[in-house]
Design an enzyme around this catalytic site. Structure first.
Site, PDB file in Angstrom:
ATOM      1  CG  ASP A  29       2.592   0.679   6.192  1.00 22.45           C
ATOM      2  OD1 ASP A  29       1.968   0.731   7.263  1.00 22.45           O
ATOM      3  OD2 ASP A  29       2.298  -0.096   5.261  1.00 22.45           O
ATOM      4  CG  ASP A  48      10.954  -0.800   2.285  1.00 21.24           C
ATOM      5  OD1 ASP A  48      11.554   0.274   2.310  1.00 21.24           O
ATOM      6  OD2 ASP A  48      10.126  -1.145   3.176  1.00 21.24           O
ATOM      7  NE  ARG A 106       4.329 -13.148   9.742  1.00 21.78           N
ATOM      8  CZ  ARG A 106       3.467 -12.231  10.170  1.00 21.78           C
ATOM      9  NH1 ARG A 106       2.929 -12.332  11.366  1.00 21.78           N
ATOM     10  NH2 ARG A 106       3.136 -11.212   9.401  1.00 21.78           N
ATOM     11  CB  ILE A 150       4.673  -7.488   8.030  1.00 23.07           C
ATOM     12  CG1 ILE A 150       3.902  -6.443   8.830  1.00 23.07           C
ATOM     13  CG2 ILE A 150       5.985  -6.933   7.480  1.00 23.07           C
ATOM     14  CD1 ILE A 150       3.456  -5.243   8.021  1.00 23.07           C
ATOM     15  CG  ASN A 170       0.611  -1.925   1.345  1.00 20.60           C
ATOM     16  OD1 ASN A 170      -0.366  -2.649   1.393  1.00 20.60           O
ATOM     17  ND2 ASN A 170       0.935  -1.097   2.327  1.00 20.60           N
ATOM     18  CB  THR A 171      -3.302   0.771  -1.257  1.00 15.38           C
ATOM     19  OG1 THR A 171      -3.987   1.986  -0.967  1.00 15.38           O
ATOM     20  CG2 THR A 171      -4.185  -0.415  -0.938  1.00 15.38           C
ATOM     21  CG  HIS A 172      -0.687   3.031   4.967  1.00 13.35           C
ATOM     22  ND1 HIS A 172      -0.897   2.069   5.930  1.00 13.35           N
ATOM     23  CD2 HIS A 172      -0.540   4.206   5.638  1.00 13.35           C
ATOM     24  CE1 HIS A 172      -0.873   2.637   7.129  1.00 13.35           C
ATOM     25  NE2 HIS A 172      -0.657   3.926   6.983  1.00 13.35           N
TER      26      HIS A 172
END
Ligand code: GRF
Length: 202
Positions: free
Chosen positions: A147, A143, A67, A94, A109-111
């Site tokens: 989220d 960060d 990863r 992530i 980011n958009t959640h």
């Protein structure tokens, strides 16, 4: 300002940014998209980028032994475009330490939920299952958590009795696309400061 947008799916948030920049012009909007990255091939988000004549790159986790190597490859591929701001718009991975070391404080980011409620990959489904009466979307800085970064803006969407996940997600996305276009433009034009959990856009 130079934007790199990361996608994993249909790319309608990417399309909203493309349309806003095409309509306003990148000078007035304050930013241009210089490349689109993805974690998988064959998605509509990449087709949208290609139709817009943008360079694209794909970093698949399974192509790397670890990863961490994937994360470093994603960071290097992104860095090559010298972005000022990275927009994760439906990017379903992530990012790790290397990516954040290079771009921390510059990844938005958009959640599709009102964080801190319903984080993670199933925010729409979780809000619906919980019986929440309102949900919405959150645009935030990334960060090292999932989220959990400082919130820039949120939009509220009512949950209706007849909603299923896709109907609710579509209604959230209508608000989300407008919110993301507005926030990215303001961050790019005005500059910003992150003070703990607060984001101050000049
Ligand atoms: C968005 O609602 C995003 O918040 C969520 O997945 C959706 C992606 O939509 N993670 P699209 O790929 O921008 O159409």
């Amino acid at each position: 300002k130079r934007l790199v947008v990361l996608v994993s799916g249909s790319g309608t948030n990417l399309q909203a940014l493309l349309d806003a920049i095409a309509t306003e012009g990148d000078e007035a909007y304050g930013a241009e998209i210089v490349a689109v990255g993805a974690d998988r091939e064959g998605i509509e988000g990449l087709a949208r980028a290609e139709r817009a004549g943008l360079p694209t790159f794909v970093c698949r986790v399974k192509d790397f032994a670890t990863r961490e190597e994937w994360d470093a490859a994603l960071a290097a591929a992104t860095e090559a475009y010298e972005p000022d701001l990275i927009v994760s718009a439906g990017f379903m991975k992530i990012v790790g330490k290397e990516f954040l070391a290079r771009f921390g404080g510059r990844v938005v980011n958009t959640h599709p939920a009102l964080l801190p409620s319903f984080p993670g990959a199933h925010g729409v489904r979780d809000a619906l299952a919980y019986g929440a009466r309102v949900t919405g979307c959150t645009v935030h800085f990334v960060d090292d958590g999932v989220d959990t970064g400082p919130i820039i803006a949120q939009g509220v969407v009512e949950i209706r009795d007849e909603d299923d996940e896709s109907a609710l997600h579509e209604r959230i996305k209508e608000v989300e696309r407008r919110l993301l276009v507005d926030v990215v433009g303001r961050l790019a034009r005005n500059g910003y400061r992150i003070e703990g959990r607060k984001v101050v856009i000049q």
